[in-house]
Scaffold this motif. Structure first.
Motif, PDB file in Angstrom:
ATOM      1  N   LEU A  23       2.042   8.283   0.457  1.00 30.20           N
ATOM      2  CA  LEU A  23       2.283   7.130  -0.410  1.00 30.20           C
ATOM      3  C   LEU A  23       3.260   7.483  -1.530  1.00 30.20           C
ATOM      4  O   LEU A  23       4.151   6.697  -1.861  1.00 30.20           O
ATOM      5  CB  LEU A  23       0.967   6.617  -0.999  1.00 30.20           C
ATOM      6  N   ARG A  36       1.504   0.554  -3.585  1.00 32.37           N
ATOM      7  CA  ARG A  36       1.388   1.995  -3.362  1.00 32.37           C
ATOM      8  C   ARG A  36       0.568   2.670  -4.469  1.00 32.37           C
ATOM      9  O   ARG A  36      -0.232   3.558  -4.208  1.00 32.37           O
ATOM     10  CB  ARG A  36       2.766   2.613  -3.231  1.00 32.37           C
ATOM     11  N   GLU A  38       5.849  -3.913  -4.428  1.00 34.43           N
ATOM     12  CA  GLU A  38       5.760  -2.772  -3.514  1.00 34.43           C
ATOM     13  C   GLU A  38       5.231  -1.540  -4.258  1.00 34.43           C
ATOM     14  O   GLU A  38       4.376  -0.814  -3.742  1.00 34.43           O
ATOM     15  CB  GLU A  38       7.156  -2.489  -2.937  1.00 34.43           C
ATOM     16  N   SER A  63       6.752   7.562  -0.369  1.00 37.59           N
ATOM     17  CA  SER A  63       7.312   6.249  -0.035  1.00 37.59           C
ATOM     18  C   SER A  63       7.792   5.484  -1.270  1.00 37.59           C
ATOM     19  O   SER A  63       8.385   4.416  -1.138  1.00 37.59           O
ATOM     20  CB  SER A  63       6.280   5.415   0.734  1.00 37.59           C
ATOM     21  N   TYR A  77       1.436  -0.244   4.918  1.00 35.38           N
ATOM     22  CA  TYR A  77       2.826  -0.543   4.563  1.00 35.38           C
ATOM     23  C   TYR A  77       3.257  -1.924   5.049  1.00 35.38           C
ATOM     24  O   TYR A  77       4.079  -2.577   4.428  1.00 35.38           O
ATOM     25  CB  TYR A  77       3.784   0.519   5.115  1.00 35.38           C
TER      26      TYR A  77
END
Length: 196
Positions: A71, A87, A83, A74, A43
């Motif tokens: 994941l 992931r 981002e 998130s 992260y």
């Protein structure tokens, strides 16, 4: 003659027995600690999806699934594309380590989530631009009631175009986000089911 144990002593023995972790429980706690550390590095951007793959190679199936679930949890509706891609790459990299892979379903779920995020961002940008144009064409939309020192309420053009856009946009965004959040949450649940 044998000494009789008190109820307290017996209870303490039971607590000691219950409190003792099995070797499997100790190993699971250790594995979960390792996973938390790896994901924290991931992260923070200190570990790529390839690095994550390398570190998890050979780990137990439940740990791989837990990493993917973490994941997936998130992911956010308002995640920036970079981002999200990070992931997504992590989830797919871990999937290749599994004995039974479900890659096509996971890719489809991730693609649907990505499209929804794009639709959400574009809708937000489009309405902001439309509001800006409308407010610039109609200055009366920048008016707001103001109370004077003598207690009367008058209407003044006190808002800048940006302030007026933000005020009008706030109402729209609340409904926009609620609608998209419900769809997004359903997609995340589907993704998590695909991560078997």
């Amino acid at each position: 003659m044998e000494r009789i144990k008190s109820a307290f002593e017996k209870a303490m023995e039971k607590v000691a027995e219950i409190g003792e972790l099995t070797p499997e429980e100790k190993e699971k706690i250790k594995d979960e600690g390792k996973l938390k550390t790896l994901l924290a590095e991931f992260y923070r951007g200190r570990l790529s999806s390839e690095g994550l793959w390398e570190k998890l190679k050979g780990d137990k199936a439940y740990l791989l699934k837990e990493a993917q679930q973490n994941l997936a949890d998130s992911l956010r509706l308002e995640s920036i594309p970079e981002e999200f891609r990070l992931r997504k790459d992590g989830i797919l990299a871990i999937e290749t380590l599994k004995e039974r892979q479900n890659t096509s379903a996971i890719e489809q779920s991730l693609k649907s989530i990505e499209l929804l995020q794009r639709e959400y961002r574009e809708g937000k940008e489009r309405i902001a631009e439309e509001l800006r144009e409308e407010i610039e064409r109609n200055p009366h939309l920048r008016l707001r009631p103001v109370r004077t020192p003598d207690g009367k309420t008058v209407v003044q053009a006190t808002l800048s175009v940006d302030e007026a856009v933000q005020a009008k946009l706030a109402d729209f965004l609340l409904e926009h986000e609620k609608r998209y959040s419900a769809r997004f949450n359903k997609m995340i649940e589907k993704l998590k089911k695909d991560l078997r």
